[in-house]
Design a protein around this motif. Structure first.
Motif, PDB file in Angstrom:
ATOM      1  N   PRO A   1     -18.761 -83.759  66.376  1.00 61.49           N
ATOM      2  CA  PRO A   1     -19.623 -83.610  67.550  1.00 61.49           C
ATOM      3  C   PRO A   1     -18.860 -83.242  68.817  1.00 61.49           C
ATOM      4  N   LYS A   2     -17.523 -83.289  68.763  1.00 62.75           N
ATOM      5  CA  LYS A   2     -16.748 -82.849  69.932  1.00 62.75           C
ATOM      6  C   LYS A   2     -16.215 -81.429  69.733  1.00 62.75           C
ATOM      7  N   SER A   3     -16.669 -80.754  68.680  1.00 65.09           N
ATOM      8  CA  SER A   3     -16.198 -79.380  68.453  1.00 65.09           C
ATOM      9  C   SER A   3     -16.508 -78.509  69.655  1.00 65.09           C
TER      10      SER A   3
ATOM     11  N   GLY B   1     -17.521 -97.811  65.591  1.00 66.70           N
ATOM     12  CA  GLY B   1     -17.974 -96.856  66.603  1.00 66.70           C
ATOM     13  C   GLY B   1     -16.788 -96.084  67.154  1.00 66.70           C
ATOM     14  N   ARG B   2     -15.862 -96.783  67.743  1.00 67.37           N
ATOM     15  CA  ARG B   2     -14.563 -96.186  68.096  1.00 67.37           C
ATOM     16  C   ARG B   2     -13.498 -97.234  67.836  1.00 67.37           C
ATOM     17  N   PHE B   3     -12.301 -96.764  67.512  1.00 64.13           N
ATOM     18  CA  PHE B   3     -11.244 -97.698  67.138  1.00 64.13           C
ATOM     19  C   PHE B   3     -10.786 -98.512  68.335  1.00 64.13           C
TER      20      PHE B   3
ATOM     21  N   GLY C   1      -3.350 -94.035  55.989  1.00 67.00           N
ATOM     22  CA  GLY C   1      -3.254 -92.702  55.396  1.00 67.00           C
ATOM     23  C   GLY C   1      -3.555 -91.632  56.412  1.00 67.00           C
ATOM     24  N   SER C   2      -3.463 -90.370  55.983  1.00 66.99           N
ATOM     25  CA  SER C   2      -3.680 -89.143  56.760  1.00 66.99           C
ATOM     26  C   SER C   2      -2.404 -88.625  57.384  1.00 66.99           C
ATOM     27  N   ALA C   3      -1.388 -89.466  57.513  1.00 67.84           N
ATOM     28  CA  ALA C   3      -0.075 -89.055  58.029  1.00 67.84           C
ATOM     29  C   ALA C   3       0.884 -90.190  57.671  1.00 67.84           C
TER      30      ALA C   3
ATOM     31  N   GLU D   1       0.237 -97.617  51.832  1.00 67.26           N
ATOM     32  CA  GLU D   1      -0.066 -96.222  52.146  1.00 67.26           C
ATOM     33  C   GLU D   1      -0.616 -95.503  50.940  1.00 67.26           C
ATOM     34  N   ARG D   2      -1.553 -94.621  51.209  1.00 64.95           N
ATOM     35  CA  ARG D   2      -2.039 -93.696  50.180  1.00 64.95           C
ATOM     36  C   ARG D   2      -1.927 -92.284  50.729  1.00 64.95           C
ATOM     37  N   TYR D   3      -1.807 -91.316  49.837  1.00 64.62           N
ATOM     38  CA  TYR D   3      -1.575 -89.938  50.259  1.00 64.62           C
ATOM     39  C   TYR D   3      -2.670 -89.036  49.701  1.00 64.62           C
TER      40      TYR D   3
ATOM     41  N   SER E   1      -1.474 -84.684  64.291  1.00 68.19           N
ATOM     42  CA  SER E   1      -1.517 -85.438  65.536  1.00 68.19           C
ATOM     43  C   SER E   1      -2.665 -86.438  65.464  1.00 68.19           C
ATOM     44  N   GLY E   2      -2.355 -87.717  65.533  1.00 62.94           N
ATOM     45  CA  GLY E   2      -3.394 -88.746  65.405  1.00 62.94           C
ATOM     46  C   GLY E   2      -4.034 -88.755  64.029  1.00 62.94           C
ATOM     47  N   GLY E   3      -3.381 -88.131  63.038  1.00 60.44           N
ATOM     48  CA  GLY E   3      -3.960 -88.048  61.690  1.00 60.44           C
ATOM     49  C   GLY E   3      -4.796 -86.797  61.486  1.00 60.44           C
ATOM     50  N   TYR E   4      -4.996 -86.014  62.542  1.00 66.14           N
ATOM     51  CA  TYR E   4      -5.709 -84.744  62.428  1.00 66.14           C
ATOM     52  C   TYR E   4      -4.716 -83.645  62.095  1.00 66.14           C
TER      53      TYR E   4
ATOM     54  N   ALA F   1      -5.415 -77.517  78.650  1.00 66.75           N
ATOM     55  CA  ALA F   1      -5.968 -78.544  77.758  1.00 66.75           C
ATOM     56  C   ALA F   1      -7.493 -78.438  77.718  1.00 66.75           C
ATOM     57  N   ASP F   2      -8.107 -78.305  78.896  1.00 67.23           N
ATOM     58  CA  ASP F   2      -9.568 -78.174  78.953  1.00 67.23           C
ATOM     59  C   ASP F   2     -10.037 -76.921  78.219  1.00 67.23           C
ATOM     60  N   HIS F   3      -9.280 -75.851  78.429  1.00 65.99           N
ATOM     61  CA  HIS F   3      -9.629 -74.572  77.802  1.00 65.99           C
ATOM     62  C   HIS F   3      -9.648 -74.712  76.273  1.00 65.99           C
TER      63      HIS F   3
ATOM     64  N   LYS G   1      -7.263 -81.009  69.643  1.00 67.26           N
ATOM     65  CA  LYS G   1      -6.379 -79.855  69.472  1.00 67.26           C
ATOM     66  C   LYS G   1      -5.758 -79.400  70.793  1.00 67.26           C
ATOM     67  N   ARG G   2      -6.044 -80.131  71.863  1.00 63.63           N
ATOM     68  CA  ARG G   2      -5.549 -79.689  73.175  1.00 63.63           C
ATOM     69  C   ARG G   2      -4.043 -79.949  73.283  1.00 63.63           C
ATOM     70  N   PRO G   3      -3.306 -79.043  73.965  1.00 64.62           N
ATOM     71  CA  PRO G   3      -1.879 -79.310  74.169  1.00 64.62           C
ATOM     72  C   PRO G   3      -1.688 -80.505  75.101  1.00 64.62           C
TER      73      PRO G   3
HETATM   74  C1  MCA Z   1      -9.331 -86.037  76.705  1.00 67.29           C
HETATM   75  N1  MCA Z   1     -10.555 -85.961  76.205  1.00 67.29           N
HETATM   76  C2  MCA Z   1     -11.001 -84.737  76.455  1.00 67.29           C
HETATM   77  C3  MCA Z   1      -9.979 -84.040  77.146  1.00 67.29           C
HETATM   78  N2  MCA Z   1      -8.971 -84.869  77.282  1.00 67.29           N
HETATM   79  N3  MCA Z   1     -12.144 -84.136  76.189  1.00 67.29           N
HETATM   80  C4  MCA Z   1     -12.326 -82.870  76.623  1.00 67.29           C
HETATM   81  N4  MCA Z   1     -11.387 -82.160  77.277  1.00 67.29           N
HETATM   82  C5  MCA Z   1     -10.208 -82.701  77.573  1.00 67.29           C
HETATM   83  N5  MCA Z   1      -9.312 -81.995  78.249  1.00 67.29           N
HETATM   84  C6  MCA Z   1     -11.289 -87.075  75.560  1.00 67.29           C
HETATM   85  C7  MCA Z   1     -11.472 -87.025  74.086  1.00 67.29           C
HETATM   86  O1  MCA Z   1     -12.596 -86.286  73.694  1.00 67.29           O
HETATM   87  C8  MCA Z   1     -11.656 -88.490  73.745  1.00 67.29           C
HETATM   88  O2  MCA Z   1     -12.939 -88.896  74.087  1.00 67.29           O
HETATM   89  C9  MCA Z   1     -10.684 -89.134  74.661  1.00 67.29           C
HETATM   90  O3  MCA Z   1     -10.521 -88.250  75.746  1.00 67.29           O
HETATM   91  C10 MCA Z   1      -9.343 -89.392  74.008  1.00 67.29           C
HETATM   92  O4  MCA Z   1      -9.069 -88.309  73.161  1.00 67.29           O
HETATM   93  P1  MCA Z   1      -7.833 -88.269  72.242  1.00 67.29           P
HETATM   94  O5  MCA Z   1      -6.647 -88.180  73.117  1.00 67.29           O
HETATM   95  O6  MCA Z   1      -7.978 -87.242  71.191  1.00 67.29           O
HETATM   96  O7  MCA Z   1      -7.997 -89.616  71.544  1.00 67.29           O
HETATM   97  P2  MCA Z   1      -6.932 -90.603  71.153  1.00 67.29           P
HETATM   98  O8  MCA Z   1      -7.213 -91.915  71.771  1.00 67.29           O
HETATM   99  O9  MCA Z   1      -5.572 -90.061  71.345  1.00 67.29           O
HETATM  100  O10 MCA Z   1      -7.249 -90.651  69.587  1.00 67.29           O
HETATM  101  C11 MCA Z   1      -6.447 -91.319  68.725  1.00 67.29           C
HETATM  102  C12 MCA Z   1      -7.222 -91.568  67.460  1.00 67.29           C
HETATM  103  C13 MCA Z   1      -7.757 -90.248  66.938  1.00 67.29           C
HETATM  104  C14 MCA Z   1      -8.390 -92.541  67.746  1.00 67.29           C
HETATM  105  C15 MCA Z   1      -6.307 -92.207  66.458  1.00 67.29           C
HETATM  106  O11 MCA Z   1      -6.687 -89.324  66.863  1.00 67.29           O
HETATM  107  C16 MCA Z   1      -8.447 -90.334  65.605  1.00 67.29           C
HETATM  108  O12 MCA Z   1      -9.608 -90.785  65.505  1.00 67.29           O
HETATM  109  N6  MCA Z   1      -7.789 -89.904  64.505  1.00 67.29           N
HETATM  110  C17 MCA Z   1      -8.339 -89.930  63.166  1.00 67.29           C
HETATM  111  C18 MCA Z   1      -8.085 -88.642  62.496  1.00 67.29           C
HETATM  112  C19 MCA Z   1      -8.641 -88.613  61.078  1.00 67.29           C
HETATM  113  O13 MCA Z   1      -9.630 -89.261  60.753  1.00 67.29           O
HETATM  114  N7  MCA Z   1      -8.002 -87.835  60.228  1.00 67.29           N
HETATM  115  C20 MCA Z   1      -8.462 -87.705  58.876  1.00 67.29           C
HETATM  116  C21 MCA Z   1      -8.180 -86.297  58.438  1.00 67.29           C
HETATM  117  P3  MCA Z   1     -13.600 -90.252  73.584  1.00 67.29           P
HETATM  118  O14 MCA Z   1     -12.812 -91.332  74.271  1.00 67.29           O
HETATM  119  O15 MCA Z   1     -15.012 -90.147  73.984  1.00 67.29           O
HETATM  120  O16 MCA Z   1     -13.386 -90.261  72.113  1.00 67.29           O
HETATM  121  S1  MCA Z   1      -6.974 -86.274  57.132  1.00 67.29           S
HETATM  122  C22 MCA Z   1      -7.861 -86.605  55.752  1.00 67.29           C
HETATM  123  O17 MCA Z   1      -9.059 -86.871  55.770  1.00 67.29           O
HETATM  124  C23 MCA Z   1      -6.995 -86.683  54.525  1.00 67.29           C
HETATM  125  C24 MCA Z   1      -7.812 -86.469  53.289  1.00 67.29           C
HETATM  126  C25 MCA Z   1      -6.318 -88.038  54.449  1.00 67.29           C
HETATM  127  O18 MCA Z   1      -5.294 -88.157  53.774  1.00 67.29           O
HETATM  128  O19 MCA Z   1      -6.866 -88.962  55.025  1.00 67.29           O
END
Ligand code: MCA
Ligand code: AMP
Length: 509
Positions: A76-78, A232-234, A283-285, A305-307, A415-418, A471-473, A482-484
Motif C-alpha cells: 500500500p506504500k507503492s 499492525g506495525r513492529f 529470516g529474509s536477511a 534462522e531460516r533461509y 535493506s530491512g529485509g527488503y 528520497a521523496d522522489h 527503496k529511498r536512498p
Molecule cells: C520515510 N517514510 C517516507 C519517507 N521517509 N515515506 C515517504 N517518503 C519518504 N521520503 C516513512 C515510511 O513510509 C514509513 O512509514 C516510515 O517513514 C519509516 O520507513 P522506513 O524507514 O522504511 O521504516 P523502518 O522503520 O526503517 O522499517 C524497518 C522495518 C521494515 C520495520 C524492519 O524494513 C520492514 O517491515 N521490513 C520487513 C521486510 C520484509 O518483510 N521482507 C520480506 C521479504 P510508516 O511509519 O507509516 O510505516 S523477503 C521474503 O519474503 C523471503 C521469502 C524471506 O526469506 O523471508
C-alpha cells in the motif's frame, strides 16, 4: 484447518484464528467472512489485494485461495510507477480493499470490492471449509461448495495461488507465480522443522505483501489450525505484550531483532517475555552474530534462522530440535534438494568443509512456477536440469549446516529485509531533472543490514538535489523502503574502458 474446526457447531470453529489489535476472527468467523467474498471473486481471472497490515488483507487472501483465484498482494506504500508496472503486468480484474481505504489513481481502472468484516458474524452459516481454513490444501481439494460459496473451479496443486513481486538487479520487479503446492509443502516442511502445531500462537509485525509476512506469518498458522496476532506495525512493546499473554512464536527480519537487542538492556519485561517463547525465528536477511549473542545473553533464548526466497519459499532452517548455531541458516528442509556449484553454475561443490564457497541451487516442490510474462527470465533462472539458481553464495559445515557468505550480484541490496535492485533506483533517480548520472550501492548499516547509497552527478553542480528531495522522489515513484538514505555528489562516475560503471571504485568513506 481440521474438520473439527470447520464444523460450525464443533469446538474448533470457536478457536481463535486471526487477531489484529482489538479485532479478531475465530475459525468459524473467518470461514463465514471469507466464503461470501470467495463467491464474489470466483469469476475474476486474477485479483489484486491492497495489502495493508490488517484483518481485511488476511481475509481477502483466504477468500482468493478458497475461490482458486490468484491474488497479487500490493504494497500500500507503492509509488506510482511501481504500482503502474505491477498492475499492467499482472492485469488483475478487480482490487480488494478494506472499506474506506483511499486507493491511488493507478488502480482507477479496476473494479473495487470492499473486504467486509462484519462486527457480528453468523458463524452458524452452512459452510464447509475443509482444507481451506488452512487456505492451502496440498492436494487442491478445497471447499465442497455450499449455499455460501460457489462451486470452486477445478483446482490442482499447480494452480497459481499468489503472484508476489520481487526485485532483480535491473529493471522493474518481476512477478513470481507461486502455486498452491509450493505454499502447502513449504508450510508443512516448516511444521516438521519447528514442531509447529495448532497450539502455537504466532506474533509478528511483518508487512503482508511478501512471502515472509503473508505466507509464513498468516497462512502458516492457519494451515496448522493455530493462530496469529499481528502487531499492525513492529514495536518491541507489542512483542512483550503478546509473548507475555500466551503467544509462543515470534517471526521477524534481522532489523526487528536488532531493535530488540538494542532495547533489551533497558527492558526487563521484554527479556522475560522472549525467555518464555517457544521459538524465535529470523529470516529474509542474515542475522548478525552480535545481535544473536546479545539476545541469547539477555534472554537465555537463541534465535533460529531460516533461509528462503520469494521464488523458492523456504529452503533451509535450523530445526527446533537442532543446534541453533549463530551465523548459519541450518539444514535443507524436508523435500528440498540443495547443492552448491562453482562459478560455471553446473560443477557441483562436494565439500562439507566450512570453507569452499559455491552458489546455492535448489530443487523441490517448494519452488515457484515462473516469472509472470517473463519466459526468458524464467529460463535463465533455472539450470537445464531444473535447479533454481538463487544467487546466494554459501559454504557448508561438516554436519550439513549452511552458512550464507554473500551474494553473486552486487547490484542487489537487502535493506530491512527488503530486496531492492540498484538498477530500479538508478532508473528512478535518472528521471529527476537534477540528476545527470546515478549509481546506487548498498553499504553496511547496523539497523537495516544495508542502507541504500546514491552516487549522483548533478545536472547543475551549483545546486545539486538534496538527499530529502531525492528520497521523496524515489519513495513517490517506487516505495519508501527503496529511498536512498545517503546521497554523495560527485563530478563523474568511475567507468572502465567499455563505459561500464565501476561500482567497486565508489568509496564508502
Ligand atoms: C520515510 N517514510 C517516507 C519517507 N521517509 N515515506 C515517504 N517518503 C519518504 N521520503 C516513512 C515510511 O513510509 C514509513 O512509514 C516510515 O517513514 C519509516 O520507513 P522506513 O524507514 O522504511 O521504516 P523502518 O522503520 O526503517 O522499517 C524497518 C522495518 C521494515 C520495520 C524492519 O524494513 C520492514 O517491515 N521490513 C520487513 C521486510 C520484509 O518483510 N521482507 C520480506 C521479504 P510508516 O511509519 O507509516 O510505516 S523477503 C521474503 O519474503 C523471503 C521469502 C524471506 O526469506 O523471508
Ligand atoms: P526476497 O527476494 O526478497 O525473497 O529475498 C530473498 C533473499 O533474502 C535470499 O536470496 C537471501 O539473499 C536473503 N535471505 C533470506 N533469508 C536469509 C537468511 N536467513 N540469511 C541470509 N540471507 C537470507
Amino acid at each position: 484447518m481440521t474438520e473439527a474446526q470447520a464444523d460450525p457447531d464443533g469446538p474448533g470453529a470457536r478457536r481463535p484464528a486471526l487477531r489484529f489489535g482489538d479485532r479478531s476472527l475465530t475459525y468459524g468467523e473467518l470461514a463465514a467472512t471469507a466464503s461470501p467474498l470467495a463467491a464474489r471473486v470466483a469469476e475474476a481471472g486474477r485479483i489484486a489485494v491492497w495489502a495493508t497490515p490488517t484483518l481485511e488483507t488476511a481475509v481477502a487472501v483466504v477468500a482468493a485461495l478458497l475461490a482458486g483465484v490468484p491474488a497479487v498482494p500490493l504494497n500500500p506504500k507503492s509509488g506510482e510507477s511501481e504500482l503502474g508496472h505491477i498492475v499492467s503486468d499482472s492485469a488483475p480484474t478487480l482490487v480488494l480493499a478494506a472499506p474506506g481505504t483511499q486507493l491511488p489513481p493507478a488502480l482507477d481502472a479496476l473494479e473495487r470490492v470492499d473486504i467486509t468484516v462484519a462486527a457480528d458474524i453468523d458463524t452458524d452459516a452452512d459452510i464447509d471449509v475443509r482444507g481451506t481454513g488452512s487456505a492451502t490444501p496440498a492436494t487442491g481439494t478445497p471447499s465442497t461448495g455450499t449455499p455460501a460459496t460457489t462451486e470452486p473451479p477445478c483446482l490442482t496443486p499447480e494452480t497459481p495461488a499468489l503472484i508476489v513481486y520481487t526485485s532483480g538487479t535491473t529493471g522493474p520487479p518481476k512477478g513470481a507465480v507461486i502455486p498452491r503446492r509450493a505454499i502447502a509443502t513449504t508450510l508443512d516442511a516448516l511444521a516438521d522443522a519447528w514442531q509447529w502445531t495448532g497450539d502455537d500462537v504466532l506474533v509478528h509485525g511483518l508487512p503482508l505483501f511478501h512471502v515472509h509476512g503473508l505466507i509464513l506469518g498468516i497462512l502458516g498458522p492457519l494451515r496448522r489450525g493455530g493462530s496469529v496476532r499481528h502487531l499492525g506495525r513492529f514495536e518491541t512493546a507489542g512483542v512483550t505484550r503478546e509473548l507475555s499473554e500466551g503467544a509462543t512464536m515470534l517471526f521477524g527480519v534481522p532489523t526487528m531483532y536488532h531493535r530488540i537487542a538494542e532495547t533489551l538492556p533497558d527492558d526487563p519485561a521484554l527479556a522475560k517475555a522472549l525467555a518464555r517463547a517457544r521459538l524465535l525465528v529470523s529470516g529474509s536477511a542474515a542475522l548478525p552474530v552480535h545481535d544473536h549473542e546479545r539476545i541469547a545473553q539477555a534472554t537465555g533464548r537463541r534465535v533460529i534462522e531460516r533461509y528462503g526466497m520469494t521464488e523458492t519459499l523456504m529452503n533451509t532452517s535450523v530445526r527446533a530440535d537442532g543446534e541453533p548455531r549463530a551465523g548459519t541458516v541450518g539444514v535443507p528442509l524436508p523435500g528440498v534438494e540443495l547443492r552448491l556449484t562453482e562459478e560455471d553454475g553446473t560443477t557441483v561443490v562436494e565439500a562439507y568443509d566450512g570453507e569452499t564457497v559455491g552458489e546455492i541451487q535448489v530443487r523441490g516442490p517448494n519452488l515457484f512456477t515462473e516469472y509472470l510474462n517473463r519466459p526468458e527470465a524464467t529460463a535463465t533462472a533455472f539450470t537445464e536440469d531444473g535447479w533454481f539458481r538463487t544467487g546466494d553464495m554459501a559454504v557448508r559445515d561438516p554436519d550439513g549446516y549452511v552458512r550464507i557468505v554473500g551474494r553473486k550480484a552486487t547490484d542487489l541490496i537487502k535493506s530491512g529485509g527488503y530486496k531492492i535492485g540498484a538498477g530500479e533506483i538508478e532508473n528512478a533517480l535518472l528521471e529527476h531533472p537534477g540528476v545527470r548520472e546515478a549509481a546506487v550501492t548498498g553499504e553496511p548499516d547496523a539497523d537495516l543490514g544495508e542502507r541504500i547509497v546514491a552516487w549522483i552527478v548533478p545536472t547543475d553542480p551549483q545546486s545539486p538535489p538534496s538527499v530529502d528531495e531525492l528520497a521523496d522522489h524515489v519513495a513517490r515513484r517506487l516505495a519508501p523502503h527503496k529511498r536512498p538514505r545517503v546521497v554523495h555528489h560527485i563530478n563523474a562516475l568511475p567507468r572502465n574502458d567499455m563505459g561500464k560503471i565501476m561500482k567497486r571504485a565508489l568509496s564508502h568513506d
